[in-house]
Design an enzyme around this catalytic site. Structure first.
Site, mmCIF file in Angstrom:
data_model
loop_
_atom_site.group_PDB
_atom_site.id
_atom_site.type_symbol
_atom_site.label_atom_id
_atom_site.label_comp_id
_atom_site.label_asym_id
_atom_site.label_seq_id
_atom_site.Cartn_x
_atom_site.Cartn_y
_atom_site.Cartn_z
ATOM 1 N N LYS A 1 -6.965 6.685 -19.996
ATOM 2 C CA LYS A 1 -7.177 7.251 -21.312
ATOM 3 C C LYS A 1 -5.880 7.202 -22.137
ATOM 4 C CE LYS A 1 -11.119 7.924 -19.324
ATOM 5 N NZ LYS A 1 -11.587 9.187 -18.770
ATOM 6 N N ASP B 1 -6.583 19.124 -14.775
ATOM 7 C CA ASP B 1 -6.801 17.767 -15.292
ATOM 8 C C ASP B 1 -6.307 17.772 -16.742
ATOM 9 O OD1 ASP B 1 -7.856 15.483 -16.526
ATOM 10 O OD2 ASP B 1 -9.619 15.452 -15.223
ATOM 11 N N ARG C 1 0.845 -1.199 0.000
ATOM 12 C CA ARG C 1 0.000 0.000 0.000
ATOM 13 C C ARG C 1 0.884 1.254 0.000
ATOM 14 N NH1 ARG C 1 -2.035 1.182 4.831
ATOM 15 N NH2 ARG C 1 -2.975 -0.866 5.099
ATOM 16 N N TYR D 1 -15.324 16.739 -16.760
ATOM 17 C CA TYR D 1 -15.725 15.340 -16.811
ATOM 18 C C TYR D 1 -16.867 15.119 -15.799
ATOM 19 C CZ TYR D 1 -15.487 10.328 -16.032
ATOM 20 O OH TYR D 1 -15.815 9.006 -15.885
HETATM 21 C C1 LIG Z 1 -12.172 9.622 -17.582
HETATM 22 C C2 LIG Z 1 -11.830 10.916 -16.982
HETATM 23 C C3 LIG Z 1 -11.643 11.035 -15.595
HETATM 24 C C4 LIG Z 1 -11.886 9.892 -14.650
HETATM 25 O O1 LIG Z 1 -10.959 8.862 -14.826
HETATM 26 P P1 LIG Z 1 -11.284 7.310 -14.541
HETATM 27 O O2 LIG Z 1 -9.987 6.668 -14.846
HETATM 28 O O3 LIG Z 1 -12.389 6.920 -15.452
HETATM 29 O O4 LIG Z 1 -11.682 7.204 -13.112
HETATM 30 C C5 LIG Z 1 -11.256 12.276 -15.104
HETATM 31 N N1 LIG Z 1 -11.074 13.331 -15.909
HETATM 32 C C6 LIG Z 1 -11.251 13.245 -17.244
HETATM 33 C C7 LIG Z 1 -11.026 14.449 -18.095
HETATM 34 C C8 LIG Z 1 -11.636 12.033 -17.818
HETATM 35 O O5 LIG Z 1 -11.828 11.966 -19.142
#
Ligand SMILES: *Cc1c(COP(=O)(O)O)cnc(C)c1O
Length: 388
Positions: free
Chosen positions: A198, A173, A50, A102
């Site tokens: 992504k 982000d 962890r 998001y």
């Molecule tokens: C998909 C996404 C998230 C969340 O990520 P997960 O891996 O699905 O939890 C956060 N910000 C953006 C811009 C995203 O496209």
């Protein structure tokens, strides 16, 4: 001189020359929960997974170098990363957040963080004067650029001058561009968030999330949080993301090339009322993107003439898959109102411009001609169905 980003996707300078595990080129998967101590009061540096795991740590170092950060944390998903980041704030704190984000981030802020006593001002960070919303409790500004799904572009450097003046954190982000195209820390951000699911992972096969910073005090907080709450990325998933990152550069370039062609193709379609792609010179944020990023990415949002048209497109796609998520090698089409942004209240959705006829494409790395052919077939069949 720092190495180029394609090299940094593959190699950590500090590991070179180390006679590591039989010379394995692929970093080993340390599938272990715990570590034996050489003696009382001694440690190999690893005590329990962890807290530390060598595979996760290798991935974290690579991601830190890609974002020009001093530390990166790998979490079990993008949302786990954002939820962990929110532990920096206390009841009574106020955050200014982009209105278009998001959907999962909006859900987290309004359904969980608010319950924990944190308040938010959701504003259009690329249009409104952020300074007007700062009060004595404001601690941070949270943005995406470009935003999901409306592709709004914020000038990170200009915003960072405001956050620095008021001693606020700037959190970006960076999922939509990946570190290959944009490095918010270099532009004055304090924390970068990624959904590693992504573009970083890139293969639609693993969930992951990252927090990256170049501030030691923040990194210390994050390390304490992850040790305490425990959402660190599993060793095998860390390995999959490491493998995905090796081809980040060539995937991003290819996907972007396809996206430019598709954005141009969409712009020529009668049934398409608006194409939102920052690579098009008509996009409001085009010039800012040219300054602050090295590319425009592979995400395209577009509006079609009606809800019926949008639904027919979703029914007819075959090679392009109707699915949530983005940033993988396969091209996906998403319907934000029922998928990624279903939990965002309708009035907010509409204010942001997400309607029943909004579609979002995550362009993959297939042959450009096959993608265009598929879209041509789908659009033609839809026209025939709706207009005879
Ligand atoms: C998909 C996404 C998230 C969340 O990520 P997960 O891996 O699905 O939890 C956060 N910000 C953006 C811009 C995203 O496209």
């Amino acid at each position: 001189m720092a190495r180029g980003i394609d090299t940094r996707c593959l190699h950590l300078e500090e590991e070179e020359g180390e006679n590591n595990n039989y010379g394995a080129l692929s970093y080993p998967i340390y599938q272990t929960a715990t570590y034996a101590h050489p003696g009382v009061g001694q440690s190999t540096g690893y005590d329990y997974s962890r807290l530390q795991n060598p595979t996760r740590e290798h991935l974290e170092k690579i991601v830190a170098t890609l974002e020009n950060g001093t530390d990166a944390l790998a979490l079990s998903s993008g949302m786990a990363a954002i939820a962990l980041m929110m532990e920096l704030f206390c009841p009574g704190d106020h955050l200014i957040v982009d209105a278009d984000l998001y959907g999962g981030s909006i859900r987290l802020f309004h359904n969980i963080s608010e319950k924990n006593g944190i308040t938010f001002s959701s504003i259009d960070c690329c249009q409104e004067d952020v300074e007007c919303y700062i009060n004595e409790h404001t601690k941070a500004v949270y943005i995406e650029t470009p935003t999901n799904p409306m592709m709004n572009v914020t000038d990170i450097e200009a915003l960072s001058r405001i956050t620095k003046k008021h001693n606020l954190l700037l959190i970006v982000d960076n999922t939509f561009l990946s570190p290959y195209f944009q490095n918010p820390l270099d532009l004055g951000a304090d924390i970068v968030v990624h959904s590693g699911t992504k573009f970083l992972g890139g293969h639609n096969d693993t969930l992951a999330g990252f927090l990256v910073t170049n501030r030691e005090d923040i990194s210390e907080h994050f390390r304490f949080f992850i040790k305490t709450t425990g959402a660190g990325l599993a060793p095998f998933d860390s390995w999959l993301i490491l493998r995905g990152i090796k081809t980040l550069g060539i995937r991003m370039e290819r996907a972007q090339k396809n996206a430019v062609s598709i954005a141009e193709w969409l712009s020529r379609q009668k049934a398409v009322t608006r194409v939102i792609y920052p690579g098009l010179p008509t996009h409001l944020g085009h010039e800012i993107m040219k300054r602050q990023a090295r590319g425009f990415g592979a995400m395209i949002t577009f509006q079609v003439e009606s809800r019926a048209f949008a639904l027919a497109v979703l029914e007819k796609v075959r090679m392009i898959r109707f699915a949530e998520s983005l940033g993988g090698v396969e091209t996906l089409i998403t319907y934000p109102v029922t998928q990624t942004h279903v939990d965002v209240p309708e009035d907010i959705r509409e204010r942001n411009g997400i309607t029943q006829s909004t579609l979002r494409l995550s362009v993959g790395i297939e042959d450009e001609k096959d993608l265009i052919e598929e879209l041509e077939r789908v659009f033609q069949a839809t026209e025939e169905e709706l207009h005879g």
